[in-house]
Scaffold this active site. Structure first.
Site, PDB file in Angstrom:
ATOM      1  N   GLU A 285       0.859  -1.306   0.023  1.00  0.00           N
ATOM      2  CA  GLU A 285       0.017  -0.186   0.157  1.00  0.00           C
ATOM      3  C   GLU A 285       0.887   1.073  -0.079  1.00  0.00           C
ATOM      4  OE1 GLU A 285      -2.506   1.727  -0.046  1.00  0.00           O
ATOM      5  OE2 GLU A 285      -4.355   0.479   0.148  1.00  0.00           O
TER       6      GLU A 285
ATOM      7  N   ASN B 281      -9.785   5.359   2.431  1.00  0.00           N
ATOM      8  CA  ASN B 281      -8.563   5.203   1.549  1.00  0.00           C
ATOM      9  C   ASN B 281      -7.965   6.330   1.097  1.00  0.00           C
ATOM     10  OD1 ASN B 281      -7.550   2.594   1.008  1.00  0.00           O
ATOM     11  ND2 ASN B 281      -9.196   1.695   0.996  1.00  0.00           N
TER      12      ASN B 281
ATOM     13  N   ASP C 148      -9.693   2.190  -4.306  1.00  0.00           N
ATOM     14  CA  ASP C 148      -8.771   2.232  -3.254  1.00  0.00           C
ATOM     15  C   ASP C 148      -7.997   3.300  -3.160  1.00  0.00           C
ATOM     16  OD1 ASP C 148      -6.943   1.118  -1.409  1.00  0.00           O
ATOM     17  OD2 ASP C 148      -7.259  -0.750  -2.010  1.00  0.00           O
TER      18      ASP C 148
END
Length: 292
Positions: A15, A143, A203
């Protein structure tokens, strides 16, 4: 548009890619693996630091080191390796998720519950002087967050809503720019685009120099680029199903780096958990460092 493998890895939940302009390197995390990674594409040099807690994001600081969005709050990692707590907010069953640095140098840090219970997450702001404010308190999976080139709009994704939303963004300019201090107001929330059922969940995101928003699709195996008026003008298919986030980097900020995940997959693609790159994808914007 062609993709390449920038970093071959098996991150459980890769991420938060961030280009550190000052150091000429990419920073990214493996949330569930509790690791902060760096990668220098010019030399191929990589570093890995393991954290004691799940780490949602890592961003460069103006004075050197990193700011970390951790399970139990936000911490400052000094250049000498010392880790200090900037704000502690331990909530049972909740962890840190994506984060972003605003044009004024403040950190916008998201959280979510491990069970993804509706309304169990938040979006909060930490200024360079340590002031902490919860801005959104009814979030499920906080997100992607990013700002328009002129800094007047803030884009935001709460993944289960399937929406890319935008707020008006106003900073009190009576305070020194880049200090991360001063009052901020967001409002006029509206939906720019919505991801249809079956195409995955939005996302992480990145805003390019044209003001377009690139959105990673979790369980969608793709990136989408939306114009400021919400028109879908580009789709880039990727081999990995769980695409998590993207960021422009490289010496001229034209390469788009993409993090991916393998968690929860019975038979993940061999590249799941790696960092991919789309050379020459577009023109990115320099990302500010955290002011604290």
């Amino acid at each position: 548009m062609n993709w390449e493998v920038a970093v071959r890895a098996e991150a459980a939940l890769g991420e938060g890619p961030t280009w550190d302009t000052g150091a000429g390197r990419l920073i990214w995390v493996d949330i569930l693996g509790r690791r902060v990674h760096t990668f220098d594409p010019a030399t191929g040099r990589r570093t890995v630091r393991t954290t004691e807690q799940h780490v949602g994001a890592a961003k460069p600081r103006a004075g050197g080191g990193l700011v970390l969005n951790l399970r139990d709050g936000i911490a400052l990692l000094d250049p000498d390796g010392t880790l200090r707590t900037a704000h502690r907010e331990a909530v049972p069953g909740r962890r840190a998720n994506d984060a972003a640095v605003a044009p004024d140098g403040s950190l916008w840090a998201g959280t979510m519950r491990y069970d993804e219970a509706q309304g169990g997450g938040t979006l909060s702001r930490l200024t360079g002087d340590g002031t902490f404010t919860t801005v959104l308190s009814d979030v499920t999976v906080s997100n992607g967050t990013g700002w328009s080139p002129d800094g007047r709009l803030m884009y935001y994704v709460d993944s289960p809503t399937r929406r890319l939303d935008v707020f008006s963004y106003h900073h009190d300019h009576d305070h020194e720019q880049g200090s991360g201090a001063g009052e901020v107001r967001i409002g006029d929330r509206r939906t720019v685009a919505e991801v249809e059922a079956g195409a995955g969940l939005p996302d992480g995101l990145a805003v390019d120099a044209d003001g377009c928003v690139w959105v990673a699709l979790w369980d969608g195996g793709a990136l989408r680029r939306y114009t400021p008026d919400g028109r879908l003008d580009r789709v880039v298919e990727l081999p990995v199903t769980r695409v998590t986030a993207c960021a422009f980097g490289g010496a001229d900020l034209t390469d788009l780096y993409v993090t991916t995940a393998r968690t929860g997959l019975d038979a993940p693609h061999p590249l799941a958990g790696s960092v991919l790159v789309l050379p020459g994808a577009g023109q990115g914007l320099p990302q500010p460092a955290f002011a604290g």
